[in-house]
Design an enzyme around this catalytic site. Structure first.
Site, PDB file in Angstrom:
ATOM      1  N   ASN A  28       3.740  -3.878 -43.139  1.00 22.01           N
ATOM      2  CA  ASN A  28       4.338  -2.614 -43.561  1.00 22.01           C
ATOM      3  C   ASN A  28       5.255  -2.886 -44.754  1.00 22.01           C
ATOM      4  O   ASN A  28       6.365  -3.394 -44.588  1.00 22.01           O
ATOM      5  CB  ASN A  28       5.127  -1.998 -42.395  1.00 22.01           C
ATOM      6  CG  ASN A  28       5.743  -0.659 -42.753  1.00 22.01           C
ATOM      7  OD1 ASN A  28       5.473  -0.090 -43.812  1.00 22.01           O
ATOM      8  ND2 ASN A  28       6.569  -0.133 -41.868  1.00 22.01           N
ATOM      9  N   LYS A  75       6.710  -0.815 -46.602  1.00 30.91           N
ATOM     10  CA  LYS A  75       7.781   0.187 -46.675  1.00 30.91           C
ATOM     11  C   LYS A  75       7.957   0.673 -48.123  1.00 30.91           C
ATOM     12  O   LYS A  75       6.978   0.742 -48.872  1.00 30.91           O
ATOM     13  CB  LYS A  75       9.067  -0.370 -46.064  1.00 30.91           C
ATOM     14  CG  LYS A  75       8.860  -0.875 -44.627  1.00 30.91           C
ATOM     15  CD  LYS A  75      10.143  -1.188 -43.906  1.00 30.91           C
ATOM     16  CE  LYS A  75       9.824  -1.671 -42.493  1.00 30.91           C
ATOM     17  NZ  LYS A  75      11.042  -1.905 -41.698  1.00 30.91           N
ATOM     18  N   HIS A 131       6.780   5.454 -36.836  1.00 30.67           N
ATOM     19  CA  HIS A 131       7.676   4.323 -37.072  1.00 30.67           C
ATOM     20  C   HIS A 131       9.119   4.756 -36.837  1.00 30.67           C
ATOM     21  O   HIS A 131       9.488   5.913 -37.082  1.00 30.67           O
ATOM     22  CB  HIS A 131       7.499   3.790 -38.497  1.00 30.67           C
ATOM     23  CG  HIS A 131       8.156   2.471 -38.729  1.00 30.67           C
ATOM     24  ND1 HIS A 131       9.503   2.354 -38.991  1.00 30.67           N
ATOM     25  CD2 HIS A 131       7.661   1.200 -38.724  1.00 30.67           C
ATOM     26  CE1 HIS A 131       9.809   1.080 -39.149  1.00 30.67           C
ATOM     27  NE2 HIS A 131       8.710   0.357 -38.979  1.00 30.67           N
ATOM     28  N   GLU A 153      11.771   4.348 -38.409  1.00 27.54           N
ATOM     29  CA  GLU A 153      12.461   4.921 -39.568  1.00 27.54           C
ATOM     30  C   GLU A 153      12.053   6.370 -39.780  1.00 27.54           C
ATOM     31  O   GLU A 153      12.856   7.180 -40.261  1.00 27.54           O
ATOM     32  CB  GLU A 153      12.173   4.059 -40.805  1.00 27.54           C
ATOM     33  CG  GLU A 153      12.876   2.709 -40.726  1.00 27.54           C
ATOM     34  CD  GLU A 153      12.175   1.571 -41.432  1.00 27.54           C
ATOM     35  OE1 GLU A 153      12.598   0.414 -41.239  1.00 27.54           O
ATOM     36  OE2 GLU A 153      11.194   1.851 -42.163  1.00 27.54           O
ATOM     37  N   GLU A 209       7.871  -1.672 -31.211  1.00 30.41           N
ATOM     38  CA  GLU A 209       8.891  -2.159 -32.131  1.00 30.41           C
ATOM     39  C   GLU A 209      10.282  -1.791 -31.613  1.00 30.41           C
ATOM     40  O   GLU A 209      10.735  -0.659 -31.798  1.00 30.41           O
ATOM     41  CB  GLU A 209       8.697  -1.537 -33.514  1.00 30.41           C
ATOM     42  CG  GLU A 209       7.398  -1.906 -34.190  1.00 30.41           C
ATOM     43  CD  GLU A 209       7.445  -1.585 -35.672  1.00 30.41           C
ATOM     44  OE1 GLU A 209       7.393  -2.515 -36.475  1.00 30.41           O
ATOM     45  OE2 GLU A 209       7.553  -0.403 -36.016  1.00 30.41           O
ATOM     46  N   GLY A 233      14.468  -5.166 -39.088  1.00 26.70           N
ATOM     47  CA  GLY A 233      15.291  -5.377 -40.267  1.00 26.70           C
ATOM     48  C   GLY A 233      16.652  -5.962 -39.987  1.00 26.70           C
ATOM     49  O   GLY A 233      17.501  -6.036 -40.880  1.00 26.70           O
ATOM     50  N   SER A 280      11.208  -7.914 -37.020  1.00 21.02           N
ATOM     51  CA  SER A 280      11.659  -9.158 -37.652  1.00 21.02           C
ATOM     52  C   SER A 280      10.774 -10.348 -37.308  1.00 21.02           C
ATOM     53  O   SER A 280      11.256 -11.451 -37.056  1.00 21.02           O
ATOM     54  CB  SER A 280      13.119  -9.446 -37.281  1.00 21.02           C
ATOM     55  OG  SER A 280      13.973  -8.416 -37.745  1.00 21.02           O
TER      56      SER A 280
END
Length: 296
Positions: free
Chosen positions: A59, A61, A143, A145, A213, A219, A259
């Site tokens: 990904n 991003k 996701h 985010e 996730e 992150g 991560s």
């Protein structure tokens, strides 16, 4: 050691039509003769669990430009990648066409988001039809985010899943708990609720990859331990068995994201219910190749 037979065995005990070459040479009491060929009657020959092909998604991003992504694509194209691993790169929308044209055909491309309808007055959105028109066959949905930065609800994510699948895209559907939810002991409740909304909108599970996730590991440099990842993946597979079907539970790929690095990938990949990764920052670096080859 099996080969298809044209001998037409009619023995109800037989796992035909495969013929065991070893058995035909050395028949034993565990076998039955049919048409002068020894046929294997070992039960597991027809009841083996389906093999789940390892899946690694990158990904990217909101990162990169044509120069830096072009350099990354050149590295991926030249790399020796594990032949039994499916690889998909999630490019920014504006670079989907660029990425699909430059990236080797053996590597898939995914959009990072889409909308729930084919077209209309939805400024700034992208439809699955537009994604497919770029030659792209995957989309990442749900996701964290999108959920927590842009406020997407479970309901909206479910609608996107349904429409994307109906339009022929493969879906990487993301779920995961926040840190306060894990510390509050409600990880199972959260991920099961998210999974239910996704499952309610899926008709063909062969086009779905489920990505667990944990939000607290995205992150942050923190990674769930292999044991933590396996525990949740195993529970998700049991949930699918109970609420969807045993066949889906055995066949659907549940991948881990949070991560993942070249240093952590091999131990994570060794867990029985971890079927791959959705990789963030490390997918923009050469170590992404090490992650893709984690099963070697």
């Amino acid at each position: 050691p099996y080969i298809n037979s044209a001998f037409g065995c009619t023995d109800s005990r037989c796992c035909c039509i495969p013929v065991c070459l070893l058995c035909s040479l050395r028949p034993s009491s565990r076998h039955t003769e049919a048409s002068s060929v020894a046929h294997c009657v070992i039960p597991w020959a027809v009841n083996m669990s389906p093999t789940r092909t390892f899946f690694v998604g990158g990904n990217w991003k909101m990162n990169g430009d044509k120069k830096s992504l072009g350099e990354l694509i050149d590295i991926l194209n030249a790399a020796k990648l594990h032949a039994d691993t499916d690889v998909v790169c999630g490019a920014p929308t504006i670079y989907l066409d660029f990425t699909r044209q430059k990236l080797d055909a053996k590597i898939g491309v995914a959009a990072q988001n889409c909308y729930k309808v084919a077209k209309g007055a939805f400024t700034g959105e992208t439809s699955p039809a537009m994604i497919k028109d770029c030659g792209v066959n995957w989309v990442i949905l749900g996701h964290s985010e999108r959920r927590h930065v842009f406020g997407e609800s479970d309901e909206l994510i479910g609608q996107k899943v349904a429409h994307s699948l109906a339009e022929g895209l493969g879906v990487i559907a993301c779920i995961g708990e926040k840190l306060d939810e894990r510390e509050g002991g409600i990880t199972d409740k959260v991920v099961f609720a998210q999974t239910k909304v996704i499952a309610d909108n899926v008709k063909d599970w062969s086009k779905v990859v489920l990505a667990y996730e944990p939000v607290w590991a995205i992150g942050t440099g923190k990674t769930a331990t292999p044991q933590q990842a396996q525990e949740v993946h195993e529970k998700l597979r049991q949930w699918l068995k109970t609420n969807v079907s045993e066949a889906v539970a055995k066949s659907v790929r549940i991948i881990y994201g949070g991560s993942v690095t070249g240093a952590t990938c091999k131990e994570l990949a060794s867990q029985p219910d971890v079927d791959g990764f959705l990789v963030g920052g490390a997918s923009l670096k050469p170590e992404f190749i090490d992650i893709i080859n984690a099963k070697q």
